[in-house]
Scaffold this motif. Structure first.
Motif, PDB file in Angstrom:
ATOM      1  N   VAL A 244       0.863  -1.180   0.000  1.00 58.22           N
ATOM      2  CA  VAL A 244       0.000   0.000   0.000  1.00 58.22           C
ATOM      3  C   VAL A 244       0.899   1.230   0.000  1.00 58.22           C
ATOM      4  N   GLU A 245       0.381   2.339  -0.510  1.00 59.70           N
ATOM      5  CA  GLU A 245       1.200   3.546  -0.634  1.00 59.70           C
ATOM      6  C   GLU A 245       1.417   4.234   0.719  1.00 59.70           C
ATOM      7  N   GLY A 246       0.499   4.037   1.639  1.00 57.57           N
ATOM      8  CA  GLY A 246       0.590   4.621   2.965  1.00 57.57           C
ATOM      9  C   GLY A 246      -0.534   4.084   3.825  1.00 57.57           C
ATOM     10  N   ILE A 247      -0.471   4.342   5.124  1.00 61.23           N
ATOM     11  CA  ILE A 247      -1.461   3.797   6.063  1.00 61.23           C
ATOM     12  C   ILE A 247      -1.975   4.896   6.977  1.00 61.23           C
ATOM     13  N   ILE A 248      -3.294   4.897   7.211  1.00 63.63           N
ATOM     14  CA  ILE A 248      -3.902   5.699   8.270  1.00 63.63           C
ATOM     15  C   ILE A 248      -4.368   4.727   9.346  1.00 63.63           C
ATOM     16  N   LEU A 249      -3.832   4.886  10.547  1.00 57.50           N
ATOM     17  CA  LEU A 249      -4.186   4.008  11.664  1.00 57.50           C
ATOM     18  C   LEU A 249      -5.081   4.752  12.638  1.00 57.50           C
TER      19      LEU A 249
ATOM     20  N   THR B  41       9.962  -0.068  11.359  1.00 53.05           N
ATOM     21  CA  THR B  41      10.410  -0.823  10.186  1.00 53.05           C
ATOM     22  C   THR B  41       9.734  -0.365   8.903  1.00 53.05           C
ATOM     23  N   LEU B  42       8.725   0.506   9.019  1.00 55.35           N
ATOM     24  CA  LEU B  42       7.963   0.906   7.842  1.00 55.35           C
ATOM     25  C   LEU B  42       8.776   1.798   6.914  1.00 55.35           C
ATOM     26  N   THR B  43       8.617   1.551   5.631  1.00 55.67           N
ATOM     27  CA  THR B  43       9.254   2.402   4.622  1.00 55.67           C
ATOM     28  C   THR B  43       8.214   3.204   3.849  1.00 55.67           C
TER      29      THR B  43
END
Length: 322
Positions: free
Chosen positions: A115-120, A135-137
């Protein structure tokens, strides 16, 4: 068939470390050797679909929620969805069912699917959350809680509590009962902190209870507590909790607000149309959702995430209190 979890258990490494190895990420030679040996022993075959995703831009935004309860996230999610319709991006939604380990697993899984990015939408930030996010890039935006190093989209919950306190001080109540959510939710907990700080200069007793977000629990606990406490003002940490309190009061034929006042936080859609209409504090959920997706997309395009001040709430006085 073996999977990444099996390799992690055999090697003792985290699934994120295994994922980095499989996708040619940065791991030590010693780690590479041990993972390769485990792969050979287990006969692991990588998922070709997930590996192929790594080679292309997906235009998918990952959104993770803790549960489907509550007006807050529905309003913010709708704002995110509307915003995405004007872009080339789409949403991949996943729910952890309030399981924090599952939430961490979903973050890792979404990152693996490129995925291009995450909203948590976070109700709690555990040590495992902090470890996996390191660890996220890809860009990550936190909605509802604070996490150092990432954009956090917040309403000012402490100010909301102070607004309620200032209102109560204009009335004549000497004892109040507050129905809070679990102690794990720091943001919602700030509402009580603001309330208690706001009335500490007055001789007002506060009975503070921790339950959960559900109307059912609030209803059941209110029936028990009404016979034990002398509060004339009940406050739910959310409007949903306040609705449960109201139901219990009605069952016991206690008049609202003549006998007991009730208030909440959230200003849900039905808060203005129930009888009596609920006194509450409104938060700008729609604006918060828009800010979250705007910031994430900017980060995806290479801009730096911005530090944002919490947005201010507003008190709405209605017929459920006096």
């Amino acid at each position: 068939m073996a999977n990444i979890k099996d390799i992690a258990e055999l090697t003792g490494f985290s699934k994120s470390t295994i994922s980095r190895y499989l996708n040619n990420g940065s791991v030590s030679d010693k780690t590479k050797k041990k993972i390769k040996e485990a792969i050979d022993e287990l006969g692991y075959v990588p998922n070709s679909y997930a590996r192929n995703l790594k080679k292309t831009k997906t235009n998918i935004i990952g959104v993770i929620i803790p549960n489907f309860i509550g007006y807050t996230k529905n309003t913010a999610l709708n704002a995110i969805n509307i915003y995405l319709k004007e872009t080339d991006y789409s949403m991949l939604l996943s729910c952890s069912n309030d399981d924090m380990d599952e939430e961490v697993r979903i973050i890792e899984e979404m990152a693996g699917l490129n995925v291009e990015g995450i909203i948590l939408f976070a109700s709690n930030i555990t040590q495992k959350h902090k470890e996996i996010t390191k660890t996220l890039t890809i860009p990550l935006v936190i909605f509802g809680q604070k996490l150092e190093g990432f954009t956090s989209i917040l309403a000012n919950d402490y100010e909301a509590g102070r607004l309620m306190a200032d209102y109560i001080k204009t009335l004549s109540h000497k004892e109040i009962s507050y129905f809070d959510v679990g102690k794990y939710d720091q943001a919602v907990g700030d509402r009580f902190l603001g309330l208690s700080d706001g009335i500490k200069d007055r001789n007002i007793k506060i009975n503070h209870h921790h339950f959960d977000f559900t109307k059912k629990t609030a209803y059941e606990k209110a029936k028990e507590i009404l016979d034990k406490e002398k509060s004339s003002f009940y406050i739910g940490a959310t409007d949903n909790i306040a609705f449960g309190i109201i139901e219990a009061l009605r069952e016991k034929e206690i008049r609202i607000p003549d006998d007991i006042s009730v208030a909440g936080f959230g200003n849900y859609e039905i808060s203005s149309i129930i009888n009596p209409a609920l006194t509450t504090v409104a938060f700008p959920y729609e604006k918060l959702g828009k800010l979250a997706i705007e910031d994430l997309l900017k980060q995806i395009e290479g801009e730096k995430g911005l530090k944002k001040a919490p947005l201010s709430p507003r008190l709405i006085v209605r017929k459920s209190t006096l």
